[in-house]
Design a protein around this motif. Structure first.
Motif, PDB file in Angstrom:
ATOM      1  N   CYS A 212     -16.404  -0.222   2.175  1.00  0.00           N
ATOM      2  CA  CYS A 212     -15.914   0.356   3.436  1.00  0.00           C
ATOM      3  C   CYS A 212     -16.513   1.729   3.697  1.00  0.00           C
ATOM      4  O   CYS A 212     -16.800   2.093   4.847  1.00  0.00           O
ATOM      5  N   VAL A 213     -16.696   2.494   2.613  1.00  0.00           N
ATOM      6  CA  VAL A 213     -17.182   3.869   2.763  1.00  0.00           C
ATOM      7  C   VAL A 213     -18.558   3.905   3.432  1.00  0.00           C
ATOM      8  O   VAL A 213     -18.898   4.876   4.122  1.00  0.00           O
ATOM      9  N   SER A 214     -19.351   2.862   3.265  1.00  0.00           N
ATOM     10  CA  SER A 214     -20.689   2.851   3.854  1.00  0.00           C
ATOM     11  C   SER A 214     -20.653   2.625   5.356  1.00  0.00           C
ATOM     12  O   SER A 214     -21.636   2.904   6.045  1.00  0.00           O
ATOM     13  N   THR A 215     -19.549   2.128   5.873  1.00  0.00           N
ATOM     14  CA  THR A 215     -19.369   2.042   7.321  1.00  0.00           C
ATOM     15  C   THR A 215     -18.920   3.387   7.872  1.00  0.00           C
ATOM     16  O   THR A 215     -19.457   3.881   8.858  1.00  0.00           O
ATOM     17  N   ALA A 216     -17.933   3.987   7.205  1.00  0.00           N
ATOM     18  CA  ALA A 216     -17.456   5.334   7.557  1.00  0.00           C
ATOM     19  C   ALA A 216     -16.471   5.753   6.484  1.00  0.00           C
ATOM     20  O   ALA A 216     -15.632   4.952   6.062  1.00  0.00           O
ATOM     21  N   MET A 217     -16.542   7.004   6.068  1.00  0.00           N
ATOM     22  CA  MET A 217     -15.680   7.477   4.989  1.00  0.00           C
ATOM     23  C   MET A 217     -14.196   7.280   5.293  1.00  0.00           C
ATOM     24  O   MET A 217     -13.436   6.855   4.419  1.00  0.00           O
ATOM     25  N   PRO A 218     -13.706   7.554   6.502  1.00  0.00           N
ATOM     26  CA  PRO A 218     -12.274   7.373   6.761  1.00  0.00           C
ATOM     27  C   PRO A 218     -11.807   5.925   6.694  1.00  0.00           C
ATOM     28  O   PRO A 218     -10.602   5.667   6.667  1.00  0.00           O
ATOM     29  N   LEU A 219     -12.753   4.980   6.682  1.00  0.00           N
ATOM     30  CA  LEU A 219     -12.378   3.572   6.553  1.00  0.00           C
ATOM     31  C   LEU A 219     -12.019   3.232   5.110  1.00  0.00           C
ATOM     32  O   LEU A 219     -11.400   2.206   4.841  1.00  0.00           O
ATOM     33  N   CYS A 220     -12.418   4.101   4.182  1.00  0.00           N
ATOM     34  CA  CYS A 220     -12.112   3.937   2.758  1.00  0.00           C
ATOM     35  C   CYS A 220     -10.824   4.695   2.469  1.00  0.00           C
ATOM     36  O   CYS A 220     -10.802   5.918   2.468  1.00  0.00           O
ATOM     37  N   HIS A 221      -9.744   3.962   2.271  1.00  0.00           N
ATOM     38  CA  HIS A 221      -8.424   4.581   2.160  1.00  0.00           C
ATOM     39  C   HIS A 221      -8.092   4.925   0.709  1.00  0.00           C
ATOM     40  O   HIS A 221      -8.530   4.259  -0.224  1.00  0.00           O
ATOM     41  N   TRP A 222      -7.312   5.988   0.547  1.00  0.00           N
ATOM     42  CA  TRP A 222      -6.832   6.423  -0.770  1.00  0.00           C
ATOM     43  C   TRP A 222      -5.323   6.250  -0.837  1.00  0.00           C
ATOM     44  O   TRP A 222      -4.609   6.911  -0.104  1.00  0.00           O
ATOM     45  N   PRO A 223      -4.827   5.325  -1.686  1.00  0.00           N
ATOM     46  CA  PRO A 223      -5.581   4.385  -2.520  1.00  0.00           C
ATOM     47  C   PRO A 223      -6.170   3.251  -1.682  1.00  0.00           C
ATOM     48  O   PRO A 223      -5.834   3.110  -0.508  1.00  0.00           O
ATOM     49  N   CYS A 224      -7.011   2.458  -2.316  1.00  0.00           N
ATOM     50  CA  CYS A 224      -7.711   1.372  -1.632  1.00  0.00           C
ATOM     51  C   CYS A 224      -6.728   0.426  -0.947  1.00  0.00           C
ATOM     52  O   CYS A 224      -5.740   0.000  -1.545  1.00  0.00           O
TER      53      CYS A 224
ATOM     54  N   TRP B  61       0.835  -1.204   0.000  1.00  0.00           N
ATOM     55  CA  TRP B  61       0.000   0.000   0.000  1.00  0.00           C
ATOM     56  C   TRP B  61       0.865   1.248   0.000  1.00  0.00           C
ATOM     57  O   TRP B  61       0.594   2.204  -0.728  1.00  0.00           O
ATOM     58  N   ARG B  62       1.923   1.239   0.795  1.00  0.00           N
ATOM     59  CA  ARG B  62       2.796   2.411   0.899  1.00  0.00           C
ATOM     60  C   ARG B  62       3.415   2.744  -0.457  1.00  0.00           C
ATOM     61  O   ARG B  62       3.497   3.911  -0.851  1.00  0.00           O
ATOM     62  N   ALA B  63       3.829   1.719  -1.197  1.00  0.00           N
ATOM     63  CA  ALA B  63       4.424   1.947  -2.513  1.00  0.00           C
ATOM     64  C   ALA B  63       3.405   2.557  -3.468  1.00  0.00           C
ATOM     65  O   ALA B  63       3.725   3.476  -4.240  1.00  0.00           O
ATOM     66  N   ALA B  64       2.151   2.066  -3.423  1.00  0.00           N
ATOM     67  CA  ALA B  64       1.095   2.617  -4.286  1.00  0.00           C
ATOM     68  C   ALA B  64       0.808   4.060  -3.917  1.00  0.00           C
ATOM     69  O   ALA B  64       0.668   4.929  -4.786  1.00  0.00           O
ATOM     70  N   ARG B  65       0.736   4.354  -2.619  1.00  0.00           N
ATOM     71  CA  ARG B  65       0.468   5.715  -2.157  1.00  0.00           C
ATOM     72  C   ARG B  65       1.568   6.671  -2.584  1.00  0.00           C
ATOM     73  O   ARG B  65       1.314   7.796  -3.037  1.00  0.00           O
ATOM     74  N   ASP B  66       2.820   6.233  -2.481  1.00  0.00           N
ATOM     75  CA  ASP B  66       3.935   7.101  -2.865  1.00  0.00           C
ATOM     76  C   ASP B  66       3.906   7.414  -4.358  1.00  0.00           C
ATOM     77  O   ASP B  66       4.231   8.530  -4.780  1.00  0.00           O
ATOM     78  N   ARG B  67       3.510   6.440  -5.156  1.00  0.00           N
ATOM     79  CA  ARG B  67       3.417   6.680  -6.606  1.00  0.00           C
ATOM     80  C   ARG B  67       2.324   7.691  -6.925  1.00  0.00           C
ATOM     81  O   ARG B  67       2.478   8.521  -7.827  1.00  0.00           O
ATOM     82  N   LEU B  68       1.215   7.647  -6.184  1.00  0.00           N
ATOM     83  CA  LEU B  68       0.137   8.611  -6.414  1.00  0.00           C
ATOM     84  C   LEU B  68       0.571  10.022  -6.036  1.00  0.00           C
ATOM     85  O   LEU B  68       0.216  10.994  -6.716  1.00  0.00           O
ATOM     86  N   ILE B  69       1.308  10.152  -4.965  1.00  0.00           N
ATOM     87  CA  ILE B  69       1.792  11.473  -4.556  1.00  0.00           C
ATOM     88  C   ILE B  69       2.701  12.053  -5.640  1.00  0.00           C
ATOM     89  O   ILE B  69       2.585  13.227  -6.011  1.00  0.00           O
ATOM     90  N   GLU B  70       3.593  11.227  -6.168  1.00  0.00           N
ATOM     91  CA  GLU B  70       4.491  11.693  -7.230  1.00  0.00           C
ATOM     92  C   GLU B  70       3.720  12.021  -8.503  1.00  0.00           C
ATOM     93  O   GLU B  70       4.012  13.006  -9.185  1.00  0.00           O
ATOM     94  N   ALA B  71       2.718  11.191  -8.822  1.00  0.00           N
ATOM     95  CA  ALA B  71       1.920  11.441 -10.026  1.00  0.00           C
ATOM     96  C   ALA B  71       1.140  12.734  -9.906  1.00  0.00           C
ATOM     97  O   ALA B  71       1.045  13.517 -10.866  1.00  0.00           O
TER      98      ALA B  71
END
Length: 356
Positions: free
Chosen positions: A159-171, A76-86
């Motif tokens: 996850c978002v239907s339980t609570a929005m913060p439970l839905c992480h970006w990226p998934c 997940w961390r690798a995917a998140r870092d790529r999104l920040i750079e993109a």
């Protein structure tokens, strides 16, 4: 504090049922020579399943996260870092303009139908327009989930239907190694959306709806609209923590806002208007900018004519080919105007009283 409701999910699989499911992937008699090795792999998989090793490789989150000591999935961390750079590259004026063309059909000639889709042909028309304009063109052919080996877009778990913060970006729901929910394509797709200055969707109508590969991608893009970029704030998937966080006040960040879009929907019997409207509403809600009325196209190709000759019908329909090209031209123009600061949404500065 609101209550976390429980009681729907069934029990974990017993050992014999787990074995049966695990071995379905090895049905081919050619695997029999490796039965002992498969049995050893099954034992490892059973242990991972029992222990719930969803993310078996983790590392401390570190600075910049709500809980720096929380063990984050390195995937997940690798995917998140790529999104920040993109996103950083997307916002730089020196970055070449890029348009993401999404072919939403399930059909291609590398699998059972044995023939390319009309959506693919329309996508190629749009590609020619984008490339002629000197922009980078990224073609995302979603039909590859039907023809590529072990490629998946796993369904949204809601996850978002339980609570929005439970839905992480990226998934962060996938990959789930304990459940063998792997081979997920979405981390790459997220990066391609973030990198795009314009998005152009082409889809057929399947039973009054968008084609299933496109709908799978749409559902998984829910995290782009309000998703939580910090899983440590909910310590992974802790619903009680996520509920408390949302009830304290959540700003529902729109991670893909500011990109131009166009939509082409085609069919042969019914449903084109409703699908086009639903796709446009979805993109509007995420904060993308429509490229004008001619960029939102719905057309019948071969109305109530045989499926067998539908490509021939498209060959003869020069008007619809021109309309698709015009839709792409509108997106190209919108991208130029947006990046130059000359195109703005009239309601962009208005705050929603109900942002959810």
């Amino acid at each position: 504090m609101t209550t976390v409701r429980k009681g729907q999910a069934g029990p974990m699989l017993p050992r014999d049922q787990f074995r049966e499911r695990f071995r379905e992937a090895f049905y081919d008699p050619a695997y029999q020579a490796e039965s002992a090795a498969i049995e050893r792999l099954e034992a490892i998989a059973w242990d991972a399943y029992q222990q719930g090793r969803k993310a078996p490789v983790t590392a401390p989150a570190g600075p910049g996260f709500a809980d720096p000591g929380y063990e984050l999935s390195v995937e997940w961390r690798a995917a998140r870092d790529r999104l920040i750079e993109a996103q950083k590259r997307w916002g730089e004026t020196a970055t070449p303009s890029r348009v993401l063309l999404v072919c939403g059909s399930s059909r291609n000639d590398g699998t059972c139908p044995g023939e390319m889709s009309k959506s693919w042909r329309l996508t190629q028309l749009a590609r020619g327009v984008v490339e002629q304009a000197g922009m980078e063109c990224d073609v995302l052919d979603l039909s590859l989930i039907t023809s590529d080996y072990d490629r998946h877009i796993h369904p949204c778990k809601g996850c978002v239907s339980t609570a929005m913060p439970l839905c992480h970006w990226p998934c962060s729901c996938y990959p789930n190694h304990a459940q063998r929910q792997t081979g997920d394509w979405m981390n790459e797709i997220y990066e391609r959306w973030v990198s795009a200055h314009g998005v152009f969707l082409v889809t057929p109508v399947y039973w009054y709806q968008a084609a299933s590969p496109l709908k799978l991608m749409m559902d998984r893009l829910v995290c782009a609209d309000g998703g939580n970029p910090d899983p440590t704030s909910t310590h992974g998937k802790k619903p009680d923590e996520a509920k408390a966080l949302e009830l304290q006040g959540w700003d529902y960040p729109k991670h893909l806002a500011g990109r131009a879009y166009g939509v082409v929907v085609h069919g042969d019997v019914a449903g084109i208007e409703s699908v086009r409207r639903a796709l446009s509403d979805w993109l509007d809600w995420m904060g993308l900018v429509d490229a004008g009325s001619q960029a939102r196209l719905d057309r019948f190709i071969g109305y109530y004519e045989p499926y067998a000759s539908s490509h021939d019908t498209l060959d003869a329909d020069e008007a619809v080919q021109t309309e698709v090209c015009n839709a792409a031209r509108a997106v190209v123009t919108a991208v130029k105007e947006l990046r130059a600061g000359r195109l703005r949404q009239p309601d962009a500065r208005l705050s929603r009283p109900r942002p959810k």
